[in-house]
Each structure stands twice: as structure tokens, then as C-alpha cells.
Design a protein around this motif. Structure first.
Motif, short mmCIF file in Angstrom:
data_model
loop_
_atom_site.label_atom_id
_atom_site.label_comp_id
_atom_site.label_asym_id
_atom_site.label_seq_id
_atom_site.Cartn_x
_atom_site.Cartn_y
_atom_site.Cartn_z
N ASP A 82 0.81 -1.20 0.00
CA ASP A 82 0.00 0.00 0.00
C ASP A 82 0.85 1.27 0.00
O ASP A 82 0.44 2.30 -0.53
CB ASP A 82 -0.95 0.00 1.21
CG ASP A 82 -2.06 -1.01 1.02
OD1 ASP A 82 -2.26 -1.47 -0.12
OD2 ASP A 82 -2.73 -1.33 2.01
N ASP A 83 2.04 1.19 0.59
CA ASP A 83 2.93 2.34 0.55
C ASP A 83 3.34 2.63 -0.88
O ASP A 83 3.45 3.78 -1.30
CB ASP A 83 4.17 2.08 1.41
CG ASP A 83 3.82 2.07 2.89
OD1 ASP A 83 2.99 2.91 3.28
OD2 ASP A 83 4.36 1.23 3.62
N LEU A 84 3.56 1.58 -1.62
CA LEU A 84 3.90 1.73 -3.03
C LEU A 84 2.76 2.37 -3.80
O LEU A 84 2.95 3.33 -4.56
CB LEU A 84 4.24 0.35 -3.63
CG LEU A 84 4.56 0.30 -5.11
CD1 LEU A 84 5.70 1.23 -5.46
CD2 LEU A 84 4.88 -1.13 -5.54
N VAL A 85 1.58 1.87 -3.56
CA VAL A 85 0.40 2.43 -4.22
C VAL A 85 0.27 3.91 -3.89
O VAL A 85 0.04 4.75 -4.76
CB VAL A 85 -0.87 1.67 -3.80
CG1 VAL A 85 -2.11 2.37 -4.33
CG2 VAL A 85 -0.82 0.24 -4.29
N ARG A 86 0.46 4.22 -2.62
CA ARG A 86 0.34 5.60 -2.19
C ARG A 86 1.36 6.49 -2.91
O ARG A 86 1.04 7.62 -3.32
CB ARG A 86 0.54 5.69 -0.69
CG ARG A 86 -0.39 6.67 -0.01
CD ARG A 86 -0.04 6.80 1.46
NE ARG A 86 -0.09 5.51 2.15
CZ ARG A 86 -1.18 5.05 2.75
NH1 ARG A 86 -2.30 5.74 2.72
NH2 ARG A 86 -1.17 3.89 3.36
N ALA A 87 2.56 5.97 -3.06
CA ALA A 87 3.60 6.75 -3.74
C ALA A 87 3.19 7.04 -5.18
O ALA A 87 3.31 8.17 -5.67
CB ALA A 87 4.93 5.99 -3.71
N LEU A 88 2.69 6.02 -5.86
CA LEU A 88 2.26 6.21 -7.24
C LEU A 88 1.12 7.22 -7.31
O LEU A 88 1.06 8.06 -8.21
CB LEU A 88 1.80 4.87 -7.82
CG LEU A 88 2.91 3.83 -8.00
CD1 LEU A 88 2.32 2.50 -8.45
CD2 LEU A 88 3.93 4.31 -9.01
N TYR A 89 0.26 7.12 -6.33
CA TYR A 89 -0.88 8.03 -6.25
C TYR A 89 -0.40 9.47 -6.11
O TYR A 89 -0.82 10.36 -6.87
CB TYR A 89 -1.73 7.62 -5.05
CG TYR A 89 -2.93 8.47 -4.76
CD1 TYR A 89 -4.03 8.47 -5.60
CD2 TYR A 89 -2.99 9.23 -3.59
CE1 TYR A 89 -5.16 9.22 -5.31
CE2 TYR A 89 -4.11 9.98 -3.29
CZ TYR A 89 -5.18 9.97 -4.15
OH TYR A 89 -6.29 10.71 -3.85
N ASP A 90 0.50 9.69 -5.19
CA ASP A 90 1.00 11.05 -4.96
C ASP A 90 1.65 11.61 -6.21
O ASP A 90 1.47 12.79 -6.54
CB ASP A 90 2.00 11.06 -3.80
CG ASP A 90 1.30 10.89 -2.46
OD1 ASP A 90 0.07 11.09 -2.41
OD2 ASP A 90 1.97 10.58 -1.46
N ILE A 91 2.41 10.78 -6.90
CA ILE A 91 3.06 11.25 -8.12
C ILE A 91 2.03 11.66 -9.16
O ILE A 91 2.11 12.73 -9.76
CB ILE A 91 3.98 10.15 -8.68
CG1 ILE A 91 5.18 9.96 -7.75
CG2 ILE A 91 4.43 10.49 -10.08
CD1 ILE A 91 6.04 8.78 -8.11
N ALA A 92 1.05 10.80 -9.37
CA ALA A 92 0.02 11.09 -10.35
C ALA A 92 -0.70 12.38 -9.98
O ALA A 92 -1.00 13.23 -10.84
CB ALA A 92 -0.97 9.93 -10.43
N TRP A 123 -5.61 13.15 -18.06
CA TRP A 123 -4.84 12.62 -16.94
C TRP A 123 -5.18 11.15 -16.70
O TRP A 123 -4.30 10.32 -16.52
CB TRP A 123 -5.16 13.46 -15.71
CG TRP A 123 -4.51 13.05 -14.44
CD1 TRP A 123 -3.19 13.18 -14.11
CD2 TRP A 123 -5.16 12.49 -13.30
NE1 TRP A 123 -2.99 12.72 -12.84
CE2 TRP A 123 -4.18 12.30 -12.31
CE3 TRP A 123 -6.48 12.15 -13.01
CZ2 TRP A 123 -4.47 11.77 -11.06
CZ3 TRP A 123 -6.76 11.63 -11.77
CH2 TRP A 123 -5.77 11.44 -10.80
N LEU A 124 -6.46 10.85 -16.72
CA LEU A 124 -6.88 9.47 -16.49
C LEU A 124 -6.40 8.55 -17.60
O LEU A 124 -5.94 7.44 -17.37
CB LEU A 124 -8.41 9.40 -16.41
CG LEU A 124 -9.05 9.94 -15.14
CD1 LEU A 124 -10.55 10.06 -15.31
CD2 LEU A 124 -8.71 9.04 -13.97
N VAL A 125 -6.52 9.04 -18.83
CA VAL A 125 -6.15 8.22 -19.97
C VAL A 125 -4.65 7.99 -20.03
O VAL A 125 -4.17 6.92 -20.43
CB VAL A 125 -6.64 8.88 -21.28
CG1 VAL A 125 -5.99 8.23 -22.49
CG2 VAL A 125 -8.15 8.79 -21.37
#
Lengths: 252, 252
Positions: A82-92, A123-125
DNA sequence: GGCGACGTGGAGGATTCCCTCCGACTCGTC
DNA sequence: GACGAGTCGGAGGGAATCCTCCACGTCGCC
């Protein structure tokens, strides 16, 4: 997160826009040594790729393998999946942060709405991993959609556009959010034909615009049936599992 | 597959409509003994549920477990995971088969188009496992979209609707297919608020309709922000993995 | 009711994945 | 060049999953 600005697109997507340009110095996210930072970068890139292909449950070992690092390095950077997911999320999210300013600078409310729809859809695409990440974030961190600043901006835009007679009266900001999510989902299904979603967005906007007769030409060209088939079902280059060739052959 | 009718929605979705009401008697799909058939049924139900939640890679053992049968029974019915996917696909397709007749019975070309969009979107939304299944099918059986009978029907409808001045001239049948896929994707993101997609479909149709001013009222009501959030990110009742509670807590 | 064929369940080897621990290596500095 | 803290990589136990094989149970016909 003192210096972050929490925004929300219609309650679903939280935007964190940094006041400084440095990438999240807190959170232990930024290792000091150069090689460590490079490894982290590479992990993030590969994670995004693999999550796009296999969903949030993509193998962590495989991610590490592709990034040419040991598993331990991955776990050191991201103790939890989940930390990884969060990191990707923050970047996006950071990538999306500029949208707000663009919208604010729009000459008319309608132009702002168009911009909002276009930029967020874009952004989504752009990132096929995003749907998986967003979905997971909602499970991890359900409360994050609380700040409604961005939504308030859009709601204001909607109200003004209605008063201007540029937007049909029977929709609201949430409808727009649903629509943009919907258009953005065209990216999920395989990014192949870039920009095809703009046609569909244009049609949607025409369904929203007033006066209803004022339609610009659709951008791009319609897809050939074959292209549609390829685009909708994300035909990635590599089959999900190696052993997929046998079975059923000529059958139905 | 002598007595099956192969149809295609814009090259992407193949429809098999049985002439007899019996479910696929060939293919070794129909065991003779009663308990065997019941087991098969239960397997299919659980498979659909689990695939909806976890994607095509859902654990086969878990499917068998939930269906209260041994793994061997699953493998006997569906030697390959792909056989299972194919079975689910065929079932879903059968449910869609009636659409063609409805469309043929539509009073005007435009009504036919509306019906097409609505029924197919409904079909997509109804089964959250469908996107996973369709995506996988495209990998398993890429040639299945060859029959273009259904597409031809739609193309004819489009041409007539344009001549009637009911459909804007700059779209074609594939655009409609893309749009309906797009609207159908609203189901993917959590079926919660049933019928919400009808609003969005109505907006899309308004973007397609001529004369452009002729808009019916939108069905339903807009979602509250909170509802949108819940709907878009499929908030299923059970977290994907049991151990999900720890980590990161108050962080961002 | 009994028999045989059909169908069932679960053990079990191979593989993959998760996550931790620790000896070896490298960066940055002196 | 050398040192030390920070970083790395992979071994390895435990668990889940895949798929096969075979002894046993059950349905349906006689």
C-alpha cells in the motif's frame, strides 16, 4: 503534510499540490544516496508498468526483478504494498495539480468546464495504472476525499456556466465528475489509439452545451472496427501468463 | 456450433444466440447426472462473483471452495481457466441475444440506436465480471470478432438515422460502440447506484441527437459527492486481502 | 434393492509469492 | 586511499496456488 493543498474532484479524486517543487521530503520517501534514489525511481517506473498490466496485485518480486534490484530494496522503500500504491498516487496527483490554475485562468465558465473535463480525462487516460491505483486508494484511505475545495471550484463553475446559458440546467458538478471518469475509462481499455477519447468527450460536451446547436466539429476520425476491437480490450504485447498457448484451440 | 448465430457489436463483442433454448449441448459442457449439473451451476455462479471481485486471475481453489466442491470437480468441468472464462462469456452473450430482435422491432432508426445503446450498456453494467471476461476473451480468442453481422445492422441503422436527420452526420457505428463501452464502464466501478449510468447515457445521446434542441429530461437525479466516491471506486464489502488494516495510518 | 458407471474429494509435488534477516558492497567523506 | 554508515542482494521459511491422480461415494437404471 503542512505545505500540501488538498483538493478534490467531485469527492472522488484527491489532489495534493505541493507548494515547493521538491517531491515529498517527509515520509522517509527520499533516500539520501544517489544509487538509492535511482533504485527508487526505477522501482516506481516498473511498478506503474506492471500494475497497469496486472492490477494492484502485481507481483512485488517481479517488480523488483524488472527494476534490477533485490526484493529487499523494494521493501525498504515501500514496506507495504500500500505504501507503493500511495507513492504512485501522490506522483500522479502532482501531475494533475496544474489543472486548477488552468481552470482559474479560463476566460469563461464554459471554457473552464471544457478545460476541466479535458485535462482530467487526459490525466486518467495517460496512465493505465491509475484506475487500479485510485480504486485501491479508496480502500486504503477512504477519508482522503474530505477536502472539497476543488469540488467547490467546479460547482462554482457549473453555477456560472448555467447562468451564462452555456450549460444545461439539469446537471451538476457530480454529473461532470461521473462523465469525466467515464471518458477517462477509455484509456483503461488499452491506450492504443491516442486521442480517440477526445471524440467521445466532444460528443459528451455537446450533450451538455447550450445552445445545443452550437457544435464544433468532432476531433480526429472514427476508429475502424478492427482498431476498436484492439483498443477496447487492452491487447498488450505479452500474454499475462506464459503458458496460455495451449487449450481449446479451434473450438467455438 | 452449427446452430449458433454469431453476431458482433462493432467488432468487439461477439454474440452467440442459440436457436434452441438448451444451453450448449456440445462441447462436453453438459454433464448427465443431476448433481454434476448442479455443481457446474454453482461453480459458474461463484466464478462470476469472484472474477468480478478479483479479476480473471481469481483463485480457482477459492472458487471451488465457495461452490462447495473439490478442486477436481472444477478442473473436470473446466480443464483450463480459459475454458471457464469462455463458459461465462457464452452465458453472458446468450443474455444479450434478444437485443437484436428488439432493435429490429424499433419504429425508427433513431429509436433503434437508442435501444442499442441502452440495452448494451445495461448488459455491460449488469455484470461486473464482464469487463474482465471480455478482456480475457480477446486474448484467448482474438479471431472471434470476425462475423460482422451485428455491426452491419448497426451501420445500417446509423445510415438511416442520418438520412432521417435524427443523428449527427460526423459519427459512425464504431463511435457508437466506443460510447456504449464507455457508458458501460460505469458499472465496472461499483454497481452501487443502479441506473445512474442512464443519466450519462442520456447526455451522450443528446450529444448525438438531431435536431440538437430536442432534449428529453435527464432520468434519475445527480449523485451526491459521497455517493459518487463510493460508486466510482468499487467499494466492495470485503477488502481484497484480510491483512489490510495496518500501515500508514494517519499519514498523508 | 443392487450394481456399475459416472462423478467426487482431497492429498500432494511443483511453483510462485510474500516478507525477513544478514553478510557483502558502495557511496561519500576525510 | 581508507573508513564507516548507509544500502544492497539473495537465501530461506511459510503460505497460497496450480494441477494431477486415485480411492471412494452417489446417481440412475435394471
Amino acid at each position: 503534510m503542512e505545505d500540501s493543498l488538498r483538493l478534490v474532484i467531485a469527492g472522488g479524486l484527491t489532489i495534493v499540490s505541493m507548494t515547493s517543487s521538491e517531491p515529498t521530503p517527509q515520509d522517509g520517501a527520499q533516500p539520501r544516496r544517489r544509487d538509492a534514489r535511482q533504485n527508487r525511481e526505477r522501482l516506481i517506473v516498473e511498478a506503474r508498468t506492471l500494475i497497469a498490466q496486472n492490477g494492484v496485485d502485481a507481483s512485488l518480486e517481479e517488480i523488483a526483478r524488472r527494476a534490477d534490484v533485490g526484493v529487499a530494496t523494494l521493501y525498504r522503500n515501500f514496506p507495504t504494498r500500500d505504501d507503493l500504491v500511495r507513492a504512485l498516487y501522490d506522483i500522479a496527483l502532482a501531475e494533475l495539480a496544474t489543472v486548477r490554475d488552468e481552470i482559474a485562468a479560463a476566460p469563461t465558465a464554459w471554457a473552464g468546464i471544457e478545460l476541466y473535463m479535458e485535462r482530467v480525462a487526459e490525466w486518467l487516460v495517460a496512465d493505465p495504472a491509475l484506475p487500479h491505483i485510485l480504486k485501491r486508494m479508496e480502500v486504503i484511505d477512504p477519508g482522503s476525499g474530505k477536502g472539497t475545495e476543488f469540488q467547490a471550484v467546479i460547482a462554482g463553475l457549473v453555477a456560472r456556466a448555467k447562468k451564462d446559458g452555456a450549460l444545461r440546467a439539469d446537471v451538476d458538478a457530480v454529473d461532470l465528475a461521473v462523465l469525466v471518469t467515464m471518458v477517462g475509462s477509455l484509456g483503461t481499455h488499452g491506450g492504443g489509439h491516442t486521442g480517440q477519447w477526445r471524440r467521445q468527450l466532444a460528443i459528451v460536451l455537446d450533450g451538455l452545451r447550450l445552445p445545443a446547436t452550437d457544435r464544433p466539429r468532432l476531433p480526429g476520425r472514427p476508429l475502424a472496427a478492427r482498431e476498436f476491437q484492439a483498443a477496447v480490450h487492452g491487447v498488450t504485447r505479452r500474454a499475462k501468463r506464459a503458458a496460455s498457448g495451449r487449450a481449446a484451440g479451434s473450438g467455438a
